[in-house]
Design an enzyme around this catalytic site. Structure first.
Site, PDB file in Angstrom:
ATOM      1  N   GLN A  96      25.971  36.499  54.168  1.00 52.66           N
ATOM      2  CA  GLN A  96      26.162  36.824  52.753  1.00 52.66           C
ATOM      3  C   GLN A  96      25.140  36.122  51.857  1.00 52.66           C
ATOM      4  O   GLN A  96      25.024  36.447  50.682  1.00 52.66           O
ATOM      5  CB  GLN A  96      27.581  36.462  52.317  1.00 52.66           C
ATOM      6  CG  GLN A  96      28.622  37.352  52.970  1.00 52.66           C
ATOM      7  CD  GLN A  96      30.035  36.969  52.555  1.00 52.66           C
ATOM      8  OE1 GLN A  96      30.396  35.810  52.581  1.00 52.66           O
ATOM      9  NE2 GLN A  96      30.805  37.970  52.177  1.00 52.66           N
ATOM     10  N   HIS A 104      18.895  36.351  42.647  1.00 48.86           N
ATOM     11  CA  HIS A 104      19.661  36.745  41.470  1.00 48.86           C
ATOM     12  C   HIS A 104      20.245  35.517  40.772  1.00 48.86           C
ATOM     13  O   HIS A 104      20.082  35.344  39.560  1.00 48.86           O
ATOM     14  CB  HIS A 104      20.781  37.712  41.864  1.00 48.86           C
ATOM     15  CG  HIS A 104      21.768  37.949  40.769  1.00 48.86           C
ATOM     16  ND1 HIS A 104      21.474  38.710  39.668  1.00 48.86           N
ATOM     17  CD2 HIS A 104      23.038  37.506  40.603  1.00 48.86           C
ATOM     18  CE1 HIS A 104      22.522  38.729  38.863  1.00 48.86           C
ATOM     19  NE2 HIS A 104      23.487  38.009  39.410  1.00 48.86           N
ATOM     20  N   TYR A 141      38.437  42.104  41.558  1.00 53.39           N
ATOM     21  CA  TYR A 141      38.363  42.756  42.866  1.00 53.39           C
ATOM     22  C   TYR A 141      38.400  41.726  43.991  1.00 53.39           C
ATOM     23  O   TYR A 141      39.154  41.871  44.958  1.00 53.39           O
ATOM     24  CB  TYR A 141      37.092  43.615  42.964  1.00 53.39           C
ATOM     25  CG  TYR A 141      36.902  44.175  44.336  1.00 53.39           C
ATOM     26  CD1 TYR A 141      37.552  45.345  44.737  1.00 53.39           C
ATOM     27  CD2 TYR A 141      36.092  43.526  45.269  1.00 53.39           C
ATOM     28  CE1 TYR A 141      37.402  45.846  46.007  1.00 53.39           C
ATOM     29  CE2 TYR A 141      35.933  44.019  46.541  1.00 53.39           C
ATOM     30  CZ  TYR A 141      36.589  45.180  46.913  1.00 53.39           C
ATOM     31  OH  TYR A 141      36.446  45.673  48.189  1.00 53.39           O
ATOM     32  N   LYS A 158      36.047  50.046  44.930  1.00 54.08           N
ATOM     33  CA  LYS A 158      34.898  49.151  45.155  1.00 54.08           C
ATOM     34  C   LYS A 158      33.568  49.871  44.887  1.00 54.08           C
ATOM     35  O   LYS A 158      32.670  49.313  44.250  1.00 54.08           O
ATOM     36  CB  LYS A 158      34.913  48.604  46.580  1.00 54.08           C
ATOM     37  CG  LYS A 158      33.741  47.686  46.867  1.00 54.08           C
ATOM     38  CD  LYS A 158      33.757  47.166  48.275  1.00 54.08           C
ATOM     39  CE  LYS A 158      32.579  46.234  48.506  1.00 54.08           C
ATOM     40  NZ  LYS A 158      32.581  45.673  49.835  1.00 54.08           N
TER      41      LYS A 158
END
Length: 182
Positions: A96, A104, A141, A158
């Protein structure tokens, strides 16, 4: 043997840094002392403009202070969001921690520091507000997804969240470009 080489390298680097720093300082002092140097007048202008601005207290409305405060809190949230990366590493979820993720978070923190430093006003507030709303949806979420399979089956939206993020990205880029143009 490797320790001695590392010490020599560190000593060499420290010496080079000192020489470069001393040379730069000497050149800067020479520019300040030389009335004919083109940068001398620039430095004088900067000195006088900063000197005058420090003597005068700017008149700022309460609403502008509130907007600047909201933008400051938004900037702090960008630093907190970078903790995502720390948590991924601590949980050993290296898949991840992508280049895009790190880029970012690093760039957002840096760009918002620039925004807070030089453009802390209404134009910056639009992008921050829009991005904050998207992050509320994202963290909602993530929170629901962490509740387990009973809740996860209701998270059909999603893909729409990703679409909303892309729309937000393009709208914010467009708004920034328009703000720079006007």
């Amino acid at each position: 043997m490797a320790g001695k080489e590392a010490n020599r390298l560190n000593t060499l680097i420290a010496t080079l840094e000192e020489v470069i720093r001393d040379r730069m300082l000497a050149r800067l002092l020479a520019i300040i002392d030389n009335d004919c140097h083109p940068l001398h007048s620039t430095l004088d202008n900067l000195k006088s403009s900063f000197g005058n601005s420090l003597k005068q207290k700017p008149q700022v409305s309460q609403s502008r202070v509130e907007v600047a405060g909201a933008l400051w809190r938004y900037f702090i949230s960008k630093g907190i969001e970078y903790l995502d990366t720390v948590f991924f590493i601590l949980r050993k979820k290296f898949n991840q921690v992508t280049f895009l993720h790190v880029y970012h978070h690093c760039s957002m923190f840096t760009l918002w520091w620039i925004g807070i430093k030089w453009v802390a006003g209404g134009q910056s507030f639009f992008g921050a507000h829009m991005n904050a709303m998207i992050h509320v949806l994202m963290y909602l979420y993530y929170s629901l997804a962490s509740c387990g399979p009973k809740i996860q089956k209701y998270l059909w939206w999603k893909k729409y969240l990703t679409i909303i993020q892309m729309i937000q990205f393009h709208v914010t880029i467009g708004h920034t470009a328009l703000s720079l143009y006007l």
